[in-house]
Scaffold this active site. Structure first.
Site, PDB file in Angstrom:
ATOM      1  N   LYS A 286     -14.618   5.554  -4.362  1.00 56.06           N
ATOM      2  CA  LYS A 286     -15.439   6.403  -5.230  1.00 56.06           C
ATOM      3  C   LYS A 286     -16.747   6.788  -4.537  1.00 56.06           C
ATOM      4  O   LYS A 286     -17.207   7.928  -4.638  1.00 56.06           O
ATOM      5  CB  LYS A 286     -15.727   5.676  -6.543  1.00 56.06           C
ATOM      6  CG  LYS A 286     -14.491   5.476  -7.420  1.00 56.06           C
ATOM      7  CD  LYS A 286     -14.817   4.658  -8.658  1.00 56.06           C
ATOM      8  CE  LYS A 286     -13.583   4.467  -9.533  1.00 56.06           C
ATOM      9  NZ  LYS A 286     -13.857   3.658 -10.734  1.00 56.06           N
TER      10      LYS A 286
ATOM     11  N   VAL B 162       0.165   4.487   5.592  1.00 57.86           N
ATOM     12  CA  VAL B 162      -1.110   3.855   5.937  1.00 57.86           C
ATOM     13  C   VAL B 162      -0.991   2.949   7.157  1.00 57.86           C
ATOM     14  O   VAL B 162      -1.965   2.332   7.568  1.00 57.86           O
ATOM     15  CB  VAL B 162      -1.689   3.054   4.741  1.00 57.86           C
ATOM     16  CG1 VAL B 162      -2.056   3.976   3.604  1.00 57.86           C
ATOM     17  CG2 VAL B 162      -0.712   1.989   4.275  1.00 57.86           C
ATOM     18  N   GLY B 163       0.215   2.845   7.732  1.00 56.86           N
ATOM     19  CA  GLY B 163       0.359   2.095   8.983  1.00 56.86           C
ATOM     20  C   GLY B 163       0.818   0.665   8.825  1.00 56.86           C
ATOM     21  O   GLY B 163       0.508  -0.177   9.657  1.00 56.86           O
ATOM     22  N   LYS B 164       1.585   0.375   7.764  1.00 58.39           N
ATOM     23  CA  LYS B 164       2.023  -1.009   7.530  1.00 58.39           C
ATOM     24  C   LYS B 164       2.996  -1.463   8.625  1.00 58.39           C
ATOM     25  O   LYS B 164       2.858  -2.550   9.180  1.00 58.39           O
ATOM     26  CB  LYS B 164       2.674  -1.115   6.151  1.00 58.39           C
ATOM     27  CG  LYS B 164       1.757  -0.762   4.985  1.00 58.39           C
ATOM     28  CD  LYS B 164       2.408  -1.022   3.644  1.00 58.39           C
ATOM     29  CE  LYS B 164       3.580  -0.109   3.360  1.00 58.39           C
ATOM     30  NZ  LYS B 164       3.201   1.306   3.219  1.00 58.39           N
ATOM     31  N   THR B 165       3.973  -0.623   8.938  1.00 54.07           N
ATOM     32  CA  THR B 165       4.972  -0.997   9.949  1.00 54.07           C
ATOM     33  C   THR B 165       4.349  -1.095  11.332  1.00 54.07           C
ATOM     34  O   THR B 165       4.598  -2.045  12.084  1.00 54.07           O
ATOM     35  CB  THR B 165       6.122   0.033   9.951  1.00 54.07           C
ATOM     36  OG1 THR B 165       6.694   0.097   8.644  1.00 54.07           O
ATOM     37  CG2 THR B 165       7.183  -0.366  10.955  1.00 54.07           C
TER      38      THR B 165
ATOM     39  N   GLY C  34       0.820  -1.205   0.000  1.00 53.83           N
ATOM     40  CA  GLY C  34       0.000   0.000   0.000  1.00 53.83           C
ATOM     41  C   GLY C  34       0.852   1.252   0.000  1.00 53.83           C
ATOM     42  O   GLY C  34       2.080   1.188   0.140  1.00 53.83           O
ATOM     43  N   PRO C  35       0.231   2.405  -0.151  1.00 55.01           N
ATOM     44  CA  PRO C  35       0.968   3.679  -0.207  1.00 55.01           C
ATOM     45  C   PRO C  35       1.658   3.973   1.122  1.00 55.01           C
ATOM     46  O   PRO C  35       1.337   3.367   2.154  1.00 55.01           O
ATOM     47  CB  PRO C  35      -0.140   4.708  -0.495  1.00 55.01           C
ATOM     48  CG  PRO C  35      -1.338   3.922  -0.887  1.00 55.01           C
ATOM     49  CD  PRO C  35      -1.213   2.583  -0.262  1.00 55.01           C
ATOM     50  N   PRO C  36       2.594   4.914   1.131  1.00 60.63           N
ATOM     51  CA  PRO C  36       3.257   5.283   2.391  1.00 60.63           C
ATOM     52  C   PRO C  36       2.278   5.911   3.371  1.00 60.63           C
ATOM     53  O   PRO C  36       1.319   6.572   2.972  1.00 60.63           O
ATOM     54  CB  PRO C  36       4.309   6.318   1.943  1.00 60.63           C
ATOM     55  CG  PRO C  36       4.470   6.112   0.479  1.00 60.63           C
ATOM     56  CD  PRO C  36       3.160   5.621  -0.026  1.00 60.63           C
TER      57      PRO C  36
ATOM     58  N   SER D 211     -12.807   3.557 -16.279  1.00 61.59           N
ATOM     59  CA  SER D 211     -14.091   3.624 -15.572  1.00 61.59           C
ATOM     60  C   SER D 211     -14.887   4.871 -15.931  1.00 61.59           C
ATOM     61  O   SER D 211     -15.836   5.214 -15.249  1.00 61.59           O
ATOM     62  CB  SER D 211     -13.853   3.588 -14.049  1.00 61.59           C
ATOM     63  OG  SER D 211     -13.092   4.698 -13.640  1.00 61.59           O
TER      64      SER D 211
END
Length: 774
Positions: free
Chosen positions: A721, A359-362, A355-357, A678
């Site tokens: 969306k 977002v709380g992965k670590t 995911g993007p930087p 889309s």
């Protein structure tokens, strides 16, 4: 002795960390305004005041509930004003008393008191208790060296049992709550007996402290002696070429080897190296290499492990406490726990949080480790391009060390930690090898039970490790490595989730880091929403946290400068702190428009709305596209136009209409690149509206790809969306029928306020979007 003439409206003086017993005479410094006013009132009347101790020493303005209900009536014998503005008073305790009718006047507090009489029969039992108490007190006083001889003599001369108990209690190093307990004991025998027990306990503690102190002193003397002998031994060994100096060191290493729990084959290899080390002279270069190798081998965890906490509710509580949203990740962790609980044993899965930087992965990996009660270790792989960083160096090289995996295991200290491989997509390769290829063995459950590091040269079991990798871009990870990991995508936080994260995590954290209290700065909901919408544009919350920190710094400056004691952050003050809005977000039209359709787009920082405009002018049938569109959107526009041209009969226009008119399709904000499959139905609707000169309903947003035959194909990112549509004030969303399953992922609070129209053909879209139907 002063007598108490009245028992009502007695001024109250709260004491901090101090308690006064009857018959005690002592000086007290008073500085609080209400306390000073209470003293002045007492001096105007009969100089009597009630001294009551606070339950919490740090309370500056104690209320009724913050005081003990039992105090001492005292006589103010003397009052002196000091240069710093405080009062120094000399008080004499008169009697115990409970209080009631707490009345907080403008400047001070008064209470009614109930003076308590003590049971003071001095019978044989009382005398025996007094003598025993004096004996214990004298012994304690001489042992502690904190009580003077004069104090002991004074206490010995006291004949009243109640006064004796009070004076001794005042000299004991106990908590205020314990002294308060003595104050509330009206039965003198019970008080004497209680103090005998306390003195006995204190004496035992004192004796134990002395024993410990003596042991420490003895140990220090022994250490000094050993140091002297060791220095002598070192000098002797130097003269002998250090041939015998390794015996003790080798014995210690061999003991650690036997206690490490390493496999027998590995133990045999290490034992051989120890034998070689013992025979080599210290000056030998190989001696240092072997010593370093053996030290690494005995320091690694071979069998030590932590017990997994298989409590799913506990794990869920921790995950929800630390992170809002991220439901799929949480669900995967709970599934792992459930299977582990049923199977009793399960190889650690290889999870990859993509995911993007921000977002709380670590931080999510840390929470997983805490929920499992496992040790946590993290290594960063960003910029690693040398295979030896993963597999280690050969021992023959100068400065050789194990790879990062083995180093991480030593740091973890157990064979089953949660091991975070941060930024696994940032690894690269050059002439020194491909580290991603070395990671294949680490992350393959079929191979990592016998991981081979070049430095330790013995198989090491990684099968119990729970590996968690993080990545921003999966496209840069080699296919074979990606195949070994279970990918969990984190698309980013929704606006609602960001609001909750800001309230529950970011604001409390930044207040603490900037030394602010919750009462000093209040964030309004409107300010938090504006902060998210107008001052950040990101998938995570890193930039949002920086903005909150910026506000906290400005608030700290205001409070320290004395401008205000409390700051409320709302939309107005937000603009003063951070300047004008940096970003804008899409909003619905105020009225129905011809040739303007509202599309829904997915971006790396969430969802947004796009106004697609169509203009018709006399010409030769050219199609013009503007707005910095990508190839996919250009193809969608061509397809939408072809579909509309195939509907000339249904639209009621001449077949030559498209040969005599140019069509211009524009998507505003031309500086921002736009692409994705889309926008087909949105473009078709806008073109049809312009041709028929019929407006499109302003409250409708749409997303979906179109085919030449008018079929509507499914799209991605419906959750994001839909949130952007809700934020922009739209009430109806037209989306492909095949996306019906994705509606469940949308937060309930948003679903309730939106109407979803599921369509399979473009004709259905036109019927729903055009004002008056199609």
């Amino acid at each position: 002795m002063v007598t108490i003439q009245k028992t009502t409206n007695i001024p109250l003086l709260p004491l901090r960390g101090l308690l006064v017993y009857p018959t005690m005479v002592l000086h007290i410094d008073v500085g609080r305004n209400r306390s000073v006013a209470a003293l002045e009132q007492a001096m105007l009347e009969d100089q009597l005041i009630l001294l009551v101790t606070q339950k919490e020493m740090h309370d500056e303005q104690p209320g009724k509930e913050d005081l003990y209900n039992f105090g001492t009536v005292a006589y103010v014998k003397q009052m002196l004003k000091l240069p710093n503005g405080t009062l120094r008073i000399l008080v004499e305790g008169i009697a115990r008393a409970s209080w009631s009718n707490y009345t907080a006047l403008e400047n001070y507090t008064t209470v009614d008191i109930d003076v308590k009489e003590e049971s003071a029969d001095k019978d044989v039992e009382t005398i025996a208790l007094m003598r025993t108490l004096l004996t214990y007190f004298e012994k304690y006083a001489r042992s502690s060296n904190k009580i003077t001889t004069e104090t002991i003599d004074t206490v010995t001369d006291i004949e009243e049992p109640g006064r004796l108990a009070d004076i001794i209690a005042s000299h004991l190093p106990v908590k205020i709550s314990d002294k308060q307990e003595v104050l509330e004991m009206l039965n003198v025998k019970k008080r004497l007996d209680h103090l005998i027990i306390r003195l006995h306990d204190e004496q035992e503690v004192l004796d134990l402290e002395k024993k410990i102190s003596a042991k420490v002193k003895q140990s220090m003397e022994r250490t000094q002696k050993e140091y002297y002998l060791r220095e002598q031994m070192k000098a002797i060994q130097t003269e002998l070429g250090d041939s015998e100096g390794k015996t003790g060191e080798v014995a210690a290493l061999r003991k650690r080897m036997n206690e490490s729990g390493m496999p027998e084959a590995t133990k045999e290899a290490v034992s051989k190296e120890l034998d070689r080390y013992e025979k080599l002279p210290t000056a030998s270069a190989e001696s240092g290499v072997i010593r370093n190798y053996v030290d690494w081998m005995v320091s690694l965890p071979w069998s030590k492990k932590t017990e997994d906490r298989m409590d799913i509710s506990h794990a869920e509580k921790i995950l929800n406490r630390d992170h809002n949203g991220l439901e799929k990740v949480k669900e995967r962790v709970l599934e792992y726990l459930a299977v582990r609980q049923l199977m009793k044993s399960l190889r650690g899965p290889i999870l990859c949080l993509a995911g993007p930087p921000g977002v709380g992965k670590t931080s999510l990996a840390r929470s997983i480790a805490e929920s499992l009660d496992r040790n946590f270790v993290r290594i960063s792989l960003g910029g690693v391009r040398d295979e030896s960083e993963i597999r280690g160096h050969r021992r023959t090289y100068v400065g050789a060390m194990p790879g990062r995996i083995i180093q991480g295991m030593k740091k973890a200290g157990t064979v089953n930690p949660v091991f975070l491989l941060d930024e696994i997509d940032k690894m690269s390769n050059d002439f020194r090898g491909d580290p991603s290829a070395a990671m294949l063995e680490v992350l393959d459950p079929e191979q990592n039970s016998a991981f081979s590091d070049h430095f330790i040269e013995e198989p090491y079991d990684l099968s119990n490790v729970l590996f968690i990798a993080t990545a921003n871009d999966l496209s840069t990870i080699p296919g074979p490595l990606l195949d070994r990991m279970e990918i969990i995508s984190i698309a980013g936080y929704t606006e609602i989730e960001k609001t909750e994260i800001t309230k529950n995590h970011l604001i409390p954290k930044q207040l603490e880091e900037h030394g602010l209290k919750k009462t000093q700065v209040i964030f309004k909901d409107e300010a938090i929403l504006d902060l998210i919408r107008y001052y950040t544009r990101e998938a995570g919350v890193r930039g949002l946290e920086r903005q909150v920190a910026s506000i906290c710094r400005k608030v700290a400056k205001i409070i320290v400068s004395g401008e205000k004691k409390r700051v409320t952050v709302n939309s107005k003050t937000l603009e003063e702190f951070l300047g004008k809005h940096r970003y804008r977000y899409g909003q619905a039209e105020t009225e129905n428009q011809i040739g303007v359709a509202t599309g829904l787009a997915y971006t790396t920082v969430g969802g947004d709305t796009l106004q697609i405009e169509v203009s018709l002018t006399p010409g030769k049938g050219k199609l013009q596209l503007t707005g910095k569109l990508g190839d996919v959107m250009k193809e969608s526009a061509q397809t939408a136009l072809s579909y509309v041209r195939s509907k000339t009969k249904e639209l009621g226009v001449d077949a030559e209409y498209f040969e005599t008119h140019d069509i211009h399709i524009h998507v505003p904000e031309g500086a921002v690149p736009k692409d994705g499959p889309s926008a087909g139905i949105t473009m078709a609707t806008a073109i049809t509206s312009a041709i028929l000169n019929r407006p499109i309903r302003r409250e409708v947003g749409m997303t979906g790809e179109i085919t030449l035959r008018g079929r509507v194909l499914p799209i991605g990112g419906l959750k994001e969306k839909s949130l952007s549509a809700h934020r922009a004030g739209l009430t109806t969303i037209i989306c492909p029928k095949d996306n019906e399953r994705d509606i469940e992922d949308i937060p309930e609070i948003v679903r309730e306020q939106l109407t979803f129209k599921l369509v399979s053909t473009a004709d259905e879209v036109l019927a729903l979007a055009l004002d008056g139907g199609f």
